[in-house]
Design a protein around this motif. Structure first.
Motif, PDB file in Angstrom:
ATOM      1  N   HIS A 167      46.821 123.788  53.024  1.00 31.39           N
ATOM      2  CA  HIS A 167      45.660 123.248  53.724  1.00 31.39           C
ATOM      3  C   HIS A 167      45.904 121.772  53.971  1.00 31.39           C
ATOM      4  N   VAL A 168      45.636 121.317  55.195  1.00 31.16           N
ATOM      5  CA  VAL A 168      45.927 119.944  55.585  1.00 31.16           C
ATOM      6  C   VAL A 168      44.641 119.239  55.971  1.00 31.16           C
ATOM      7  N   GLY A 169      44.303 118.208  55.229  1.00 28.88           N
ATOM      8  CA  GLY A 169      43.183 117.354  55.593  1.00 28.88           C
ATOM      9  C   GLY A 169      43.674 116.187  56.423  1.00 28.88           C
ATOM     10  N   TRP A 170      43.207 114.994  56.117  1.00 32.53           N
ATOM     11  CA  TRP A 170      43.689 113.794  56.780  1.00 32.53           C
ATOM     12  C   TRP A 170      43.500 112.623  55.833  1.00 32.53           C
ATOM     13  N   SER A 171      44.213 111.554  56.092  1.00 33.28           N
ATOM     14  CA  SER A 171      44.103 110.356  55.272  1.00 33.28           C
ATOM     15  C   SER A 171      42.853 109.572  55.650  1.00 33.28           C
ATOM     16  N   PRO A 172      42.277 108.815  54.724  1.00 31.67           N
ATOM     17  CA  PRO A 172      41.127 107.984  55.089  1.00 31.67           C
ATOM     18  C   PRO A 172      41.416 107.083  56.286  1.00 31.67           C
ATOM     19  N   ALA A 173      42.578 106.434  56.296  1.00 30.31           N
ATOM     20  CA  ALA A 173      42.931 105.573  57.427  1.00 30.31           C
ATOM     21  C   ALA A 173      43.295 106.387  58.665  1.00 30.31           C
ATOM     22  N   GLY A 174      43.613 107.666  58.462  1.00 25.99           N
ATOM     23  CA  GLY A 174      44.005 108.515  59.575  1.00 25.99           C
ATOM     24  C   GLY A 174      42.846 109.116  60.342  1.00 25.99           C
ATOM     25  N   PHE A 175      41.628 108.944  59.839  1.00 24.52           N
ATOM     26  CA  PHE A 175      40.449 109.374  60.590  1.00 24.52           C
ATOM     27  C   PHE A 175      40.254 108.385  61.733  1.00 24.52           C
ATOM     28  N   LEU A 176      40.636 108.786  62.952  1.00 28.84           N
ATOM     29  CA  LEU A 176      40.673 107.855  64.075  1.00 28.84           C
ATOM     30  C   LEU A 176      39.306 107.613  64.703  1.00 28.84           C
ATOM     31  N   GLY A 177      38.298 108.424  64.343  1.00 27.43           N
ATOM     32  CA  GLY A 177      36.927 108.126  64.730  1.00 27.43           C
ATOM     33  C   GLY A 177      36.521 108.587  66.111  1.00 27.43           C
ATOM     34  N   ASP A 178      37.264 109.522  66.703  1.00 29.20           N
ATOM     35  CA  ASP A 178      36.947 109.935  68.076  1.00 29.20           C
ATOM     36  C   ASP A 178      35.651 110.732  68.182  1.00 29.20           C
ATOM     37  N   GLU A 179      35.057 111.121  67.051  1.00 20.82           N
ATOM     38  CA  GLU A 179      33.776 111.828  67.084  1.00 20.82           C
ATOM     39  C   GLU A 179      32.594 110.932  66.704  1.00 20.82           C
ATOM     40  N   ASP A 197      45.060  99.632  59.130  1.00 18.75           N
ATOM     41  CA  ASP A 197      44.979 100.397  57.885  1.00 18.75           C
ATOM     42  C   ASP A 197      46.033 101.481  57.706  1.00 18.75           C
ATOM     43  N   VAL A 198      46.597 102.020  58.797  1.00 19.75           N
ATOM     44  CA  VAL A 198      47.524 103.149  58.670  1.00 19.75           C
ATOM     45  C   VAL A 198      48.769 102.719  57.896  1.00 19.75           C
ATOM     46  N   ARG A 199      49.183 103.592  56.979  1.00 20.72           N
ATOM     47  CA  ARG A 199      50.357 103.341  56.146  1.00 20.72           C
ATOM     48  C   ARG A 199      51.328 104.519  56.262  1.00 20.72           C
ATOM     49  N   PRO A 200      52.602 104.309  55.903  1.00 21.72           N
ATOM     50  CA  PRO A 200      53.567 105.421  55.935  1.00 21.72           C
ATOM     51  C   PRO A 200      53.074 106.608  55.110  1.00 21.72           C
ATOM     52  N   GLY A 201      53.256 107.799  55.655  1.00 24.16           N
ATOM     53  CA  GLY A 201      52.825 109.026  54.996  1.00 24.16           C
ATOM     54  C   GLY A 201      51.437 109.476  55.375  1.00 24.16           C
ATOM     55  N   ASP A 202      50.696 108.668  56.126  1.00 27.81           N
ATOM     56  CA  ASP A 202      49.329 109.032  56.485  1.00 27.81           C
ATOM     57  C   ASP A 202      49.292 110.170  57.503  1.00 27.81           C
ATOM     58  N   ILE A 203      48.261 110.996  57.366  1.00 17.63           N
ATOM     59  CA  ILE A 203      47.972 112.062  58.324  1.00 17.63           C
ATOM     60  C   ILE A 203      46.843 111.588  59.225  1.00 17.63           C
ATOM     61  N   LEU A 204      47.107 111.512  60.534  1.00 17.66           N
ATOM     62  CA  LEU A 204      46.119 111.067  61.506  1.00 17.66           C
ATOM     63  C   LEU A 204      45.424 112.275  62.117  1.00 17.66           C
ATOM     64  N   MET A 205      44.151 112.124  62.476  1.00 20.51           N
ATOM     65  CA  MET A 205      43.384 113.247  63.027  1.00 20.51           C
ATOM     66  C   MET A 205      42.644 112.818  64.288  1.00 20.51           C
TER      67      MET A 205
END
Length: 239
Positions: A167-179, A197-205
């Motif tokens: 299961h894949v969520g997202w990183s706090p910094a990876g929440f790009l806010g498009d909603e 805020d984005v750092r290496p290893g982050d999952i963006l959404m």
């Protein structure tokens, strides 16, 4: 969710290719598909591969994202080498585990409710795989994302039993806010926050289209990718 993300990050640590010291993972949920073509063009222009999470959501055209009318779009993304996971068929929400080995499954706003057993969870995930395979000849990767990122222990267990092992969520910094509402969260502010805020290893959404935002964020994907690459980041898929 934090614990699940930690597991995902640990699993990713062994998959980073040589020469990519600052990987990030761009993930795209279907949404209403309004900006699907634009996002595909941006990804192609920058040579970025992403991970798509698919649900059979209603689109801006009045059809659904996994209808055969979208086959050309999905076949093109397969040819480009992206990764694909299930976002559930109906895009409902896993609310809580209940007695009898079932899970409360609720539509947006709680209008409709069901109790899913293991077979029901598998059906929600596998119907996406079946539709995608029929259109593209390729099955999904063993990835899934619950709508809203909301899971339960039993939902995770049943998904693993169906072959969706991660299961894949997202990183706090990876929440790009498009909603988020654009009057309070304008595009430039969201872009600057991500770049800060984005750092290496982050999952963006991000979504391929969102109903709730007046000023679409999708065009900002172009400067976001360009700026992250300029800072030495590279984009990887989750498969």
């Amino acid at each position: 969710m934090g614990g699940l993300l930690a597991v995902v990050f640990l699993m990713l640590a062994g998959t980073v290719q040589a020469g990519c010291g600052k990987p990030v993972y761009l993930t795209l949920d279907t949404g209403n598909m309004r900006h699907a073509e634009l996002i595909a063009q941006i990804l192609h222009r920058h040579g970025v591969r992403a991970t798509f999470f698919l649900a059979n959501e209603r689109t801006f055209r009045g059809d659904f994202a996994l209808d055969p009318a979208w086959a050309d779009y999905w076949r093109a993304r397969v040819a480009e080498g992206h990764a694909f996971g299930s976002h559930t068929w109906r895009h409902w929400y896993f609310r809580r585990d209940v007695e009898g080995g079932r899970i409360a499954y609720v539509s947006s706003g709680g209008v409709e409710k069901e109790l899913l057993d293991r077979e029901g969870v598998c059906r929600e995930l596998m119907k996406v795989d079946e539709a995608f395979r029929a259109m593209t000849g390729r099955g999904l990767d063993s990835l899934w994302r619950a709508p809203g990122g909301r899971t339960t222990p039993r939902a995770l267990e049943y998904a693993r039993a169906c072959g969706f092992k991660r299961h894949v969520g997202w990183s706090p910094a990876g929440f790009l806010g498009d909603e988020l509402p654009s009057d309070r969260y304008p595009n430039q502010a969201l872009l600057e926050k991500a770049l800060r805020d984005v750092r290496p290893g982050d999952i963006l959404m991000l979504h391929l289209g969102i109903w709730s935002r007046q000023e679409p964020f999708a065009p900002m994907l172009d400067p976001l990718i360009e700026a992250l690459k300029a800072r030495g980041f590279c984009f990887k898929t989750l498969n």
